[in-house]
Scaffold this motif. Structure first.
Motif, PDB file in Angstrom:
ATOM      1  N   LEU A  86     -43.357  56.450 -27.784  1.00 33.22           N
ATOM      2  CA  LEU A  86     -42.021  55.653 -27.702  1.00 33.22           C
ATOM      3  C   LEU A  86     -41.596  55.496 -26.401  1.00 33.22           C
ATOM      4  CD1 LEU A  86     -40.540  57.617 -30.726  1.00 33.22           C
ATOM      5  CD2 LEU A  86     -41.629  55.510 -30.895  1.00 33.22           C
ATOM      6  N   ILE A  87     -40.937  54.573 -26.080  1.00 37.47           N
ATOM      7  CA  ILE A  87     -40.235  54.319 -24.644  1.00 37.47           C
ATOM      8  C   ILE A  87     -38.593  53.716 -25.071  1.00 37.47           C
ATOM      9  CG2 ILE A  87     -40.319  52.551 -22.763  1.00 37.47           C
ATOM     10  CD1 ILE A  87     -43.551  52.731 -24.605  1.00 37.47           C
ATOM     11  N   GLY A  88     -37.890  54.513 -24.411  1.00 43.24           N
ATOM     12  CA  GLY A  88     -36.517  53.985 -24.695  1.00 43.24           C
ATOM     13  C   GLY A  88     -35.949  52.729 -23.810  1.00 43.24           C
ATOM     14  N   HIS A  89     -35.508  51.959 -24.705  1.00 43.31           N
ATOM     15  CA  HIS A  89     -35.373  50.698 -24.084  1.00 43.31           C
ATOM     16  C   HIS A  89     -33.753  50.602 -23.584  1.00 43.31           C
ATOM     17  CE1 HIS A  89     -34.080  46.156 -24.585  1.00 43.31           C
ATOM     18  NE2 HIS A  89     -34.947  46.222 -23.887  1.00 43.31           N
ATOM     19  N   ARG A  90     -33.984  50.531 -22.273  1.00 38.19           N
ATOM     20  CA  ARG A  90     -32.618  50.789 -21.451  1.00 38.19           C
ATOM     21  C   ARG A  90     -31.966  52.002 -21.765  1.00 38.19           C
ATOM     22  NH1 ARG A  90     -29.936  44.615 -22.471  1.00 38.19           N
ATOM     23  NH2 ARG A  90     -31.856  43.555 -22.814  1.00 38.19           N
ATOM     24  N   GLY A  91     -32.738  53.100 -22.057  1.00 44.18           N
ATOM     25  CA  GLY A  91     -32.410  54.448 -22.285  1.00 44.18           C
ATOM     26  C   GLY A  91     -32.512  54.293 -24.009  1.00 44.18           C
ATOM     27  N   ALA A  92     -31.504  54.422 -24.380  1.00 44.06           N
ATOM     28  CA  ALA A  92     -31.376  54.357 -26.051  1.00 44.06           C
ATOM     29  C   ALA A  92     -30.147  53.615 -26.418  1.00 44.06           C
ATOM     30  CB  ALA A  92     -31.251  55.823 -26.629  1.00 44.06           C
ATOM     31  N   ARG A  93     -30.150  52.144 -26.069  1.00 45.35           N
ATOM     32  CA  ARG A  93     -29.065  51.236 -26.124  1.00 45.35           C
ATOM     33  C   ARG A  93     -28.264  51.327 -27.477  1.00 45.35           C
ATOM     34  NH1 ARG A  93     -29.745  44.726 -25.484  1.00 45.35           N
ATOM     35  NH2 ARG A  93     -31.554  45.144 -26.974  1.00 45.35           N
ATOM     36  N   GLY A  94     -29.014  51.534 -28.675  1.00 47.26           N
ATOM     37  CA  GLY A  94     -28.348  51.461 -30.003  1.00 47.26           C
ATOM     38  C   GLY A  94     -27.430  52.710 -30.151  1.00 47.26           C
ATOM     39  N   VAL A  95     -27.357  53.451 -29.286  1.00 48.69           N
ATOM     40  CA  VAL A  95     -26.489  54.863 -29.385  1.00 48.69           C
ATOM     41  C   VAL A  95     -25.692  55.264 -28.173  1.00 48.69           C
ATOM     42  CG1 VAL A  95     -27.751  55.689 -31.577  1.00 48.69           C
ATOM     43  CG2 VAL A  95     -28.497  56.715 -29.305  1.00 48.69           C
ATOM     44  N   MET A  96     -26.187  54.760 -27.123  1.00 49.45           N
ATOM     45  CA  MET A  96     -25.857  55.160 -25.665  1.00 49.45           C
ATOM     46  C   MET A  96     -25.484  53.985 -24.859  1.00 49.45           C
ATOM     47  SD  MET A  96     -25.114  58.611 -25.542  1.00 49.45           S
ATOM     48  CE  MET A  96     -24.895  59.031 -23.508  1.00 49.45           C
ATOM     49  N   PRO A  97     -24.581  53.997 -23.991  1.00 49.44           N
ATOM     50  CA  PRO A  97     -24.665  52.991 -23.049  1.00 49.44           C
ATOM     51  C   PRO A  97     -25.721  52.465 -22.387  1.00 49.44           C
ATOM     52  CG  PRO A  97     -22.471  54.125 -22.974  1.00 49.44           C
ATOM     53  CD  PRO A  97     -23.524  55.014 -23.622  1.00 49.44           C
ATOM     54  N   GLU A  98     -26.133  51.308 -22.252  1.00 52.82           N
ATOM     55  CA  GLU A  98     -27.505  50.647 -21.585  1.00 52.82           C
ATOM     56  C   GLU A  98     -27.630  51.074 -20.168  1.00 52.82           C
ATOM     57  OE1 GLU A  98     -27.994  46.109 -21.454  1.00 52.82           O
ATOM     58  OE2 GLU A  98     -26.946  46.657 -23.193  1.00 52.82           O
ATOM     59  N   ASN A  99     -28.742  51.208 -19.851  1.00 47.08           N
ATOM     60  CA  ASN A  99     -28.912  51.288 -18.392  1.00 47.08           C
ATOM     61  C   ASN A  99     -28.043  52.162 -17.596  1.00 47.08           C
ATOM     62  OD1 ASN A  99     -31.482  49.840 -18.087  1.00 47.08           O
ATOM     63  ND2 ASN A  99     -30.366  47.694 -18.327  1.00 47.08           N
ATOM     64  N   THR A 100     -27.686  53.327 -18.160  1.00 42.78           N
ATOM     65  CA  THR A 100     -26.818  54.103 -17.500  1.00 42.78           C
ATOM     66  C   THR A 100     -27.586  55.312 -17.365  1.00 42.78           C
ATOM     67  OG1 THR A 100     -26.016  55.031 -19.680  1.00 42.78           O
ATOM     68  CG2 THR A 100     -24.907  53.117 -18.423  1.00 42.78           C
ATOM     69  N   MET A 101     -27.126  56.288 -16.390  1.00 49.98           N
ATOM     70  CA  MET A 101     -27.684  57.609 -16.163  1.00 49.98           C
ATOM     71  C   MET A 101     -27.480  58.402 -17.488  1.00 49.98           C
ATOM     72  SD  MET A 101     -29.508  57.677 -13.530  1.00 49.98           S
ATOM     73  CE  MET A 101     -29.965  59.605 -13.719  1.00 49.98           C
ATOM     74  N   GLU A 102     -26.332  58.153 -17.999  1.00 50.51           N
ATOM     75  CA  GLU A 102     -25.740  59.205 -19.354  1.00 50.51           C
ATOM     76  C   GLU A 102     -27.008  58.704 -20.460  1.00 50.51           C
ATOM     77  OE1 GLU A 102     -22.502  58.947 -16.798  1.00 50.51           O
ATOM     78  OE2 GLU A 102     -23.977  57.507 -17.020  1.00 50.51           O
ATOM     79  N   GLY A 103     -27.295  57.331 -20.487  1.00 47.50           N
ATOM     80  CA  GLY A 103     -28.219  57.106 -21.475  1.00 47.50           C
ATOM     81  C   GLY A 103     -29.703  57.481 -21.303  1.00 47.50           C
ATOM     82  N   PHE A 104     -30.067  57.646 -19.938  1.00 47.26           N
ATOM     83  CA  PHE A 104     -31.456  57.990 -19.764  1.00 47.26           C
ATOM     84  C   PHE A 104     -31.617  59.445 -19.776  1.00 47.26           C
ATOM     85  CE2 PHE A 104     -31.185  54.269 -16.270  1.00 47.26           C
ATOM     86  CZ  PHE A 104     -31.679  53.481 -17.230  1.00 47.26           C
TER      87      PHE A 104
END
Length: 311
Positions: A19-37
């Motif tokens: 599994l690879i998190g797309h832009r982190g986890a865009r469905g549940v966290m702000p995308e392409n952010t450190m918080e999401g990563f």
């Protein structure tokens, strides 16, 4: 192990789909952010797929489009941006860092696509350097980077822009010794040619999307910088293998079991994007892909577990 050890983190096996998190986890966290990563890594998904573009001063930052989406960007006053969307390459890093990308405007088409995404404040567009530095910390030690470099089709000096992003990205990765945890990834196969020339120690991942499949709302299209697939004179997996690629990343609607089998016979790994719905996740597992790039890693985890599989 292989000559590129990071590829083992993208390689499937009996009972295993990566599994690879797309832009982190865009469905549940702000995308392409450190918080999401950080969130994605905390739930046991170690590979991230994310997008890099350059600021006015050629600093690599992590954001998907060449323009900051008004639907996902608030100004210093806390209000959503309006009017013409701001172009990243025309903004300094300091200007970008004043903007908040911690949520989505639920009244917009893009915002309605992700109703379960957390709404946060004080979240900034990260520099690539911030994610790379995190990968060097104890909590980031297992992180694998599927690093997408974006071409800007409208740029008058597109060729020079493409060269610039490769060199800036490679320098930042090398300066931290993260070559063996990074895969260089793009829709623009000319960018990947330059990657082979300047960074042969890092494997390359070739993205593809057939032109008949529509782009999703709010997404910059990369179709115009992709090859003319009809003119290749061979299948896409053969073209990727011929170009020295190690990973093929097709759009999930273009994937069949025969394509995956052909790619595997050519020595390629196959990770497909962006797979979010339960039916589609199951279909990609059945097709035999090595990896699934998804906005909902938790959903994909539960599906794999229900099938007696892991990631």
């Amino acid at each position: 192990m292989t000559d590129f050890p990071q590829l083992d983190g993208f390689r499937g096996a009996p009972g295993v789909v990566r599994l690879i998190g797309h832009r982190g986890a865009r469905g549940v966290m702000p995308e392409n952010t450190m918080e999401g990563f950080v969130f994605t890594l905390s739930v046991g998904v170690r590979a991230l797929e994310f997008d890099v573009v350059l600021t006015k001063e050629k600093t690599p930052v992590i954001t998907h489009n060449h323009h900051l989406l008004n639907a996902a960007t608030r100004g210093r006053d806390g209000n959503w941006l309006t009017g013409d969307e701001l172009k990243v390459s025309e903004l300094s890093l300091s200007e970008i860092k004043q903007l908040d990308v911690g949520g989505l405007d639920g009244n917009t088409v893009y915002g309605k696509r992700f109703p379960d995404q957390a709404f946060m404040s004080g979240v900034r567009v990260p520099r690539l350097a911030e994610l790379l530095d995190f990968a060097l910390q104890p909590e980031g030690k297992d992180l694998l980077l599927l690093l997408e470099m974006k071409s800007e089709p409208a740029a008058p000096d597109q060729a020079q822009c493409s060269l610039a992003i490769v060199h800036e990205v490679v320098n930042e990765v090398r300066s931290r010794g993260l070559e063996q945890r990074t895969v260089l990834h793009s829709f623009d196969w000319k960018i990947l040619e330059e990657c082979a020339r300047v960074a042969p120690e890092m494997p390359r991942s070739f993205l593809s999307q057939l032109p008949e499949n529509a782009d999703e709302p709010g997404e910059d299209s990369q179709k115009s910088v992709a090859p003319d697939f009809d003119a290749l004179g061979m299948s896409i997996p053969k073209a990727v293998a011929s170009a020295g690629g190690r990973l093929w990343c097709p759009y999930f609607m273009d994937v069949t079991a025969d394509h995956v089998s052909e790619a595997h016979d050519l020595g390629l790994l196959v990770s497909t994007w962006t797979v979010n719905e339960t039916e589609d996740i199951n279909a990609m597992i059945d097709a035999g892909v090595d990896g699934i790039i998804t906005d909902y890693p938790g959903r994909a985890q539960r599906i794999l577990l229900s099938r007696g599989m892991t990631w």
